[in-house]
Design a protein around this motif. Structure first.
Motif, PDB file in Angstrom:
ATOM      1  N   VAL A 120       0.845  -1.198   0.000  1.00 30.93           N
ATOM      2  CA  VAL A 120       0.000   0.000   0.000  1.00 30.93           C
ATOM      3  C   VAL A 120       0.879   1.247   0.000  1.00 30.93           C
ATOM      4  N   LEU A 121       1.922   1.248   0.817  1.00 32.79           N
ATOM      5  CA  LEU A 121       2.833   2.383   0.855  1.00 32.79           C
ATOM      6  C   LEU A 121       3.509   2.590  -0.500  1.00 32.79           C
TER       7      LEU A 121
ATOM      8  N   VAL B 121       1.022   4.142  -2.937  1.00 31.78           N
ATOM      9  CA  VAL B 121       0.812   5.564  -2.655  1.00 31.78           C
ATOM     10  C   VAL B 121       2.003   6.379  -3.161  1.00 31.78           C
TER      11      VAL B 121
ATOM     12  N   PHE C 102       1.829   6.641  -6.945  1.00 33.72           N
ATOM     13  CA  PHE C 102       0.777   7.576  -7.336  1.00 33.72           C
ATOM     14  C   PHE C 102       1.265   9.020  -7.168  1.00 33.72           C
ATOM     15  N   VAL C 103       1.868   9.312  -6.019  1.00 32.38           N
ATOM     16  CA  VAL C 103       2.363  10.669  -5.756  1.00 32.38           C
ATOM     17  C   VAL C 103       3.446  11.036  -6.769  1.00 32.38           C
TER      18      VAL C 103
END
Length: 175
Positions: free
Chosen positions: A33-34, A37, A40-41
Motif C-alpha cells: 500500500v505504501l 501511494v 501515485f504521488v
C-alpha cells in the motif's frame, strides 16, 4: 509464631497465545500500500512537471514567433521609409524598383513584386502611380503587408501571396 516468610503460591504459568502468523502478511500488505501511494504521488509530480515544462516550451515558442513577427514588421516599415525617400525625390512611386530601394536602404534585401518574400530580411516591393506596397514573410509564417498611398496614408495587413503587389490590398490602420 513462625519466623518464616514466603511469597505464597507461585503464579500459574501463562499459556502462550496460539501461533498465529499474521505479522509478515500484514507487513507485506502495508508495504505494498505504501509503495502504491508513493508511485501515485510520483506520477502526479511528474505529470505536473511535464505540464509545466510543456507550458514553458509553448511560451518560449510563442515569444520566438512574436520576435520573428516584429522583425518582419520592422523590415516592412524600413522599406516604407526608403520608398518615401524615393517618392520625395521623384514625386511618384512609379518606376520604383527593388534595385532602387537597395540604393536608398541597403540593409535589406529587396525583390520585385513578381517574387515573394522568403524571410524577414527580404522585402517584396511594388511601386505604381497608386502607391507603394511591401510584403515581408515572418519566421512564424505570417506575411505582413504595408501599403503607402500617394496621399500619404499608410495601411497594414497580412495575407497571401507574400508579394508587394498583394500588399496593395492592405486596409487596416495597424497590424
Amino acid at each position: 509464631m513462625q519466623d518464616s516468610w514466603s511469597y505464597g503460591e507461585p503464579a500459574p504459568k501463562r499459556r502462550s497465545p496460539p501461533n498465529v502468523k499474521l505479522g509478515k502478511p500484514l507487513l507485506l500488505i502495508g508495504g505494498a500500500v505504501l509503495a502504491a501511494v508513493l508511485v501515485f504521488v510520483m506520477f502526479q509530480v511528474v505529470k505536473g512537471g511535464a505540464k509545466a515544462a510543456g507550458d514553458n516550451v509553448r511560451t518560449q515558442l510563442s515569444q520566438v514567433d512574436i520576435a520573428g513577427d516584429r522583425d518582419a514588421q520592422s523590415s516592412a516599415r524600413n522599406a516604407v521609409i526608403a520608398a518615401k525617400v524615393y517618392f520625395a525625390d521623384n514625386g511618384s512611386y512609379s518606376g520604383l524598383t527593388a534595385a532602387g530601394l537597395a540604393e536608398i536602404e541597403p540593409s535589406l534585401k529587396y525583390v520585385d513584386a513578381t517574387q515573394a518574400s522568403a524571410d524577414p530580411q527580404t522585402v517584396s516591393v511594388y511601386g505604381s502611380s497608386e502607391g507603394f506596397g511591401a510584403a515581408v514573410l515572418s519566421g512564424s509564417g505570417t506575411c505582413f503587408w504595408v501599403h503607402d498611398s500617394t496621399v500619404g496614408v499608410t495601411t497594414y495587413g497580412s495575407g497571401t501571396p507574400c508579394t508587394g503587389r498583394a500588399a496593395m490590398a492592405a486596409v487596416k490602420p495597424a497590424w
